[in-house]
Structure formats: structure tokens, C-alpha cells
Write a protein that holds these residues in place. Structure first.
Motif, mmCIF file in Angstrom:
data_model
loop_
_atom_site.group_PDB
_atom_site.id
_atom_site.type_symbol
_atom_site.label_atom_id
_atom_site.label_comp_id
_atom_site.label_asym_id
_atom_site.label_seq_id
_atom_site.Cartn_x
_atom_site.Cartn_y
_atom_site.Cartn_z
ATOM 1 N N GLY A 50 19.408 -13.312 -11.644
ATOM 2 C CA GLY A 50 19.706 -13.945 -12.922
ATOM 3 C C GLY A 50 19.092 -13.249 -14.124
ATOM 4 O O GLY A 50 17.991 -12.708 -14.065
ATOM 5 N N GLU A 59 22.555 -17.517 -16.202
ATOM 6 C CA GLU A 59 23.870 -17.497 -15.571
ATOM 7 C C GLU A 59 24.568 -16.138 -15.661
ATOM 8 O O GLU A 59 25.328 -15.769 -14.758
ATOM 9 C CB GLU A 59 24.773 -18.566 -16.190
ATOM 10 C CG GLU A 59 24.332 -19.994 -15.955
ATOM 11 C CD GLU A 59 23.383 -20.523 -17.013
ATOM 12 O OE1 GLU A 59 23.188 -21.748 -17.079
ATOM 13 O OE2 GLU A 59 22.826 -19.700 -17.787
ATOM 14 N N ASN A 235 21.557 -21.920 -11.872
ATOM 15 C CA ASN A 235 20.694 -21.290 -12.860
ATOM 16 C C ASN A 235 19.232 -21.696 -12.631
ATOM 17 O O ASN A 235 18.909 -22.488 -11.748
ATOM 18 C CB ASN A 235 21.168 -21.602 -14.282
ATOM 19 C CG ASN A 235 20.927 -23.040 -14.693
ATOM 20 O OD1 ASN A 235 20.506 -23.887 -13.905
ATOM 21 N ND2 ASN A 235 21.203 -23.342 -15.944
#
Length: 270
Positions: A50, A59, A235
Motif C-alpha cells: 500500500g 489504496e 486499506n
């Protein structure tokens, strides 16, 4: 004067996010992931991929990794609850830095106008800007809105963030067949199986603070399974869960709700 300086600073930061240096780095990383997948080599854990360019959290990095290892798709996306299509967007990085096309839908007239101006004038998208539509989405109209905008069949990504009926919109949408889905959830609900009752007119901005809305990770996982999807990540804070279609990116393992909650922080509040 301060307003002029603030606007100049905003433009500078935006330019950095879409600079040639940024594009080269992202595409190199994309190709590195794809090479590893094609060679059958060990892939990094999705939890280590990420990072944020435009997204609210990390994201952008998760999606870059997943799309790379999934092999070539149609390079299209649909964003329901897109806001202005730039701030805290799951899709802006793909549109601006990786050459994707897409549909952005939001109910806010000012935000829709801002998205149209931005993408219509940006050098990376001005020749083929994403389709931007103003609509208050419901279970009854979501399919019509997407089809009328010219999007049907397989797309790479569906992002849903309407702060309320997200679960019901995904369940109702049949016009497209997404390879990946990012859906908002409420990790603070833990392992509770909860979905807010459907309300076509629900607006989170007018709802009482104590009213629970949206859906829990357990409920979304069950819906995903019914629709042929598995959780493959989330996330940093766990409020945006990423699903992969069952036939897509088989080298990326499924993630249980328990693992999702263990690996993400639930300290985020809207």
C-alpha cells in the motif's frame, strides 16, 4: 494573496502526483509485479504493497499491485460516490497515471462540476476524460445510470463509497462485471453481521449521528461470496475492503474477516 499562494501550492503538489517521474516509477513497479506473477515467483504480501498518491489511505498501492498480478484487463473503472474524482479517490491514480478510462458518479452538483472541469482540462485526460455523471444512486436506478453512461460488461475496478447503501448498490448492479471491487465497510462493527436496512433516500449528511449505517465486514464478505468474490486486502484502517473475482489473480490468497480486522486499525472515524 494567501488564496493565490494556497492555489499555487495545490497545483504544485498535484503536478508532483502526475509528473513524469511519478508515472515512470509507478509503471516500473507495475511491470515488476507483473513479471513476478508471470514467472510464478513469490509475490509480496498485499499488506506490504500500500501507498497513497490520491487515495484516502494506501489504496493506490494495493490496487496497483492487484491489477498488475491480474494480467491485462479492459483498463476501465466505475466509481460510485466519486466526489470530485480527485480528493481521496481510489480511481484518480489509475485515470491520471496509468491510462485508465472510467465512469465517475456522484450526487453533489458542485463536486460533479469540479470533476468535469478537472479531467476535461488536465493534460493526461483532456483528450479522453472519464465520463462524469450526476446522480443520486439507489438500488432501483444504479444499473440504469451505469448502462446509460455507456459502461457494460467487464471492468477492472468498481469502487463504491456512498456512505450508506453501498451494500445494496453492489448487490443490485448487474450492468458490469468487475474484476476487483473496493467497498466501504465499518470495521468498528467487528464480527457482527450487520447491514443497514435499505432506504432509497438515505443521505448520511442528514442522518442522526447515532444511526448505524453501511455494512460490517462480515456482511460484505457474505455478499461478496454470493456474487463470486473473495476478500484480498483492505486499506490501512480496514474501512475500504478490496475483493477479487474468483477467477482473477489466483496467486493472491483470500483474506478472512478475522485476518482483516487483526491487521488493520479500527481507530478511524469519519
Amino acid at each position: 494573496m494567501k488564496r493565490v499562494l494556497d492555489e499555487a501550492d495545490r497545483r504544485r503538489r498535484l503536478d508532483e502526483r502526475t509528473s513524469p517521474t511519478t508515472k515512470v516509477a509507478l509503471r516500473r513497479l507495475f511491470l515488476d509485479y507483473r513479471r513476478l506473477a508471470r514467472e510464478g515467483a513469490a509475490l509480496p504480501s498485499v499488506w506490504d504493497t500500500g501507498f497513497r498518491i490520491f487515495s484516502q489511505s494506501d489504496e493506490d498501492g494495493l490496487l496497483l499491485f492487484l491489477l498488475a498480478v491480474a494480467e491485462e484487463g479492459p483498463r476501465t473503472l466505475v466509481d460510485l460516490g466519486a466526489g470530485d474524482g480527485v480528493q481521496a479517490s481510489n480511481c484518480a491514480n489509475l485515470l491520471l497515471n496509468l491510462g485508465f478510462h472510467g465512469l465517475l458518479v456522484d450526487a453533489d452538483e458542485a463536486l460533479v462540476a469540479r470533476a468535469q472541469r478537472f479531467y476535461g482540462g488536465h493534460p493526461d485526460t483532456k483528450r479522453r476524460p472519464p465520463v462524469v455523471v450526476r446522480a443520486f444512486l439507489t438500488r432501483e436506478n444504479v444499473d440504469h445510470v451505469v448502462r446509460r453512461a455507456g459502461f457494460e460488461g467487464e471492468v477492472d475496478l468498481l469502487s463504491i463509497d456512498v456512505d450508506g447503501n453501498d451494500y445494496w448498490l453492489w448487490d443490485a448492479l448487474q450492468a458490469i462485471d468487475p474484476r476487483f471491487v473496493v467497498a466501504e465497510t465499518h470495521p468498528d462493527l467487528g464480527l457482527e453481521d450487520y447491514v443497514m436496512p435499505y432506504d432509497a433516500g438515505f443521505d448520511w449528511r442528514k442522518a442522526p449521528n447515532e444511526l448505524r449505517h453501511g455494512a460490517s465486514p462480515v456482511a460484505l464478505a457474505k455478499l461478496g461470496e454470493q456474487l463470486g468474490y473473495r476478500i484480498v486486502g483492505a486499506n490501512l484502517y480496514g474501512f475500504n475492503v478490496v475483493f477479487a473475482r474468483s477467477d482473477v489473480a489466483p496467486a493472491v490468497p483470500a483474506v478472512s474477516v478475522e485476518e482483516l480486522l487483526r491487521r488493520t486499525s479500527t481507530g478511524f472515524s469519519r
